[in-house]
Design an enzyme around this catalytic site. Sequence first.
Site, PDB file in Angstrom:
ATOM      1  N   ASP A 114      -5.131  -8.206   9.163  1.00  0.00           N
ATOM      2  CA  ASP A 114      -6.542  -7.779   9.196  1.00  0.00           C
ATOM      3  C   ASP A 114      -7.502  -8.858   8.682  1.00  0.00           C
ATOM      4  O   ASP A 114      -8.644  -8.968   9.146  1.00  0.00           O
ATOM      5  CB  ASP A 114      -6.763  -6.447   8.455  1.00  0.00           C
ATOM      6  CG  ASP A 114      -6.179  -6.426   7.043  1.00  0.00           C
ATOM      7  OD1 ASP A 114      -5.521  -7.406   6.644  1.00  0.00           O
ATOM      8  OD2 ASP A 114      -6.376  -5.412   6.348  1.00  0.00           O
TER       9      ASP A 114
ATOM     10  N   LYS B 228       0.854  -1.201   0.000  1.00  0.00           N
ATOM     11  CA  LYS B 228       0.000   0.000   0.000  1.00  0.00           C
ATOM     12  C   LYS B 228       0.887   1.248   0.000  1.00  0.00           C
ATOM     13  O   LYS B 228       1.922   1.254  -0.630  1.00  0.00           O
ATOM     14  CB  LYS B 228      -0.993  -0.068   1.161  1.00  0.00           C
ATOM     15  CG  LYS B 228      -1.917  -1.301   1.019  1.00  0.00           C
ATOM     16  CD  LYS B 228      -2.806  -1.555   2.197  1.00  0.00           C
ATOM     17  CE  LYS B 228      -2.111  -2.387   3.242  1.00  0.00           C
ATOM     18  NZ  LYS B 228      -3.002  -3.001   4.236  1.00  0.00           N
TER      19      LYS B 228
HETATM   20  C1  BGC Z   1      -1.317  -6.462   2.705  1.00  0.00           C
HETATM   21  C2  BGC Z   1      -2.084  -7.506   3.482  1.00  0.00           C
HETATM   22  C3  BGC Z   1      -3.412  -6.942   3.935  1.00  0.00           C
HETATM   23  C4  BGC Z   1      -4.168  -6.331   2.759  1.00  0.00           C
HETATM   24  C5  BGC Z   1      -5.488  -5.692   3.188  1.00  0.00           C
HETATM   25  C6  BGC Z   1      -2.177  -5.888   1.589  1.00  0.00           C
HETATM   26  O1  BGC Z   1      -1.494  -4.854   0.926  1.00  0.00           O
HETATM   27  O2  BGC Z   1      -0.139  -7.008   2.152  1.00  0.00           O
HETATM   28  O3  BGC Z   1      -1.348  -7.951   4.590  1.00  0.00           O
HETATM   29  O4  BGC Z   1      -4.182  -7.957   4.506  1.00  0.00           O
HETATM   30  O5  BGC Z   1      -3.373  -5.354   2.138  1.00  0.00           O
HETATM   31  O6  BGC Z   1      -5.317  -4.675   4.100  1.00  0.00           O
END
Ligand code: BGC
Length: 450
Positions: A194, A158
């Site tokens: 999450d 992200k």
């Molecule tokens: C992360 C995950 C997470 C998902 C939703 C992804 O970018 O790598 O660990 O569960 O985003 O938040």
Amino acid sequence: MASKEEKIDLILRPFRYDNDTLQDILGRLHKEMEKGLKKETNPDATVKMLATYVRAVPDGTESGDFLALDLGGSNFRVLHVHIEKGAKDVRLQSDSYAIPESIMTGSGEQLFDYIADCMAKFLEKIGMKEKKMALGFTFSFPCKQRGLDCASLIKWTKGFSAAGVEGEDVVRLLRDAIKRRGDFDTDVVAVVNDTVGTMMACGLADHDCLIGLIVGTGSNACYMEKLDNVEIWEGERGEPNQVVVNMEWGAFGEDGALDDLRTPYDREIDEHSINRGQQIYEKMISGMYMGELVRLVLLEMTKQMLVFGGRTSTDLETRGTFQTKYVSEIEEEPIGDKNPTMKILHSLGLKHATETDCETVKEVCRAVSTRAAHLVSAGISAIVNKMGRERVAVGVDGSVYKYHPHFKELMTQTIDKLTHCDVKLMLSEDGSGKGAALVTAVACRLAGKS
Ligand code: BGC
């Protein structure tokens, strides 16, 4: 010469998947799952299938007061969760704190100091700074776990890139930051993804909830897997013979497995992202990229004189201006009422947009969001088919799933076509934070602490 409709269709066609394509994607992901679970092939697998140390779901006998932290999107939350024996839900109070971009992309120490600072403010506010509570930390990034309270960050995803955190145990970083302040104390018991929190939270109401899904800023899923299938498991192998696997499916496609399905717009998004070449499936699905995909398609259509009379605006030409929430707002609009779309286009400096343009914009939004729902459904179906159960519930959270007017319906229909299982999608309110508290409560129960 192709008509305008034909040209629009030509641009949107790569976003539209038929049943065979969806089955094909399902099969490709299934292969990656197997590859990730096996010791020998795991190092080369894109979908890492990370074993969590969560092996039991709440049985209703947990109780007590817990703290939970939720870090993973643009907001950070602190929660106080009160669990009562036998209740189908928990009581909670929480505060949300925006994370400035400078903190997301600064140093790890700054990030964890900021987290501890928000915790102190929250505890002060609810008058519980003196009480030492057990804490569950929802940390929504790929982590290699070595225990329930030990998780080293594999890589940021992200918008995060805080320096000095990758490869480190985030629980230690949290404990250190709390120690540095010295004005309150907690007992960090568990760190969870999450997806895992969401699954656990829904598990209170439905014991068949064995899959967790997030379609928000990012996308990912977890599920309960038989220990015998998890070769990569390094913990002890006694009962219960199961463990929750955090798939980290966002990384699917990093080896080129989805290249034939990626559009020029997907490639452009990736080119300009802070994690180029990574999280390919996530970039085709999640909220961090959906609005931007729509913007890029509209820009191409404007170039080809198919919308806005061929005239762009500064905003339309600027990265990140088309927010993902617009996609939901535009698609929600009742048929015949074009005002919301027109308003959004006006706010983007497209004052010259016509009613027909509004229709085209809506069609673009529909193509992009439907593709996301289809991709997620193929992913969930791969899990469901692998589990081989007659019935399963999926705990779901995330802004795209929650606010998009047709996402759930699209998913229900698609999963129905791709599986023979009775699959129930359950929206989880506050799931990720609540779930961390539940995992903590289960751990305390098993340790005889509550
Ligand atoms: C992360 C995950 C997470 C998902 C939703 C992804 O970018 O790598 O660990 O569960 O985003 O938040």
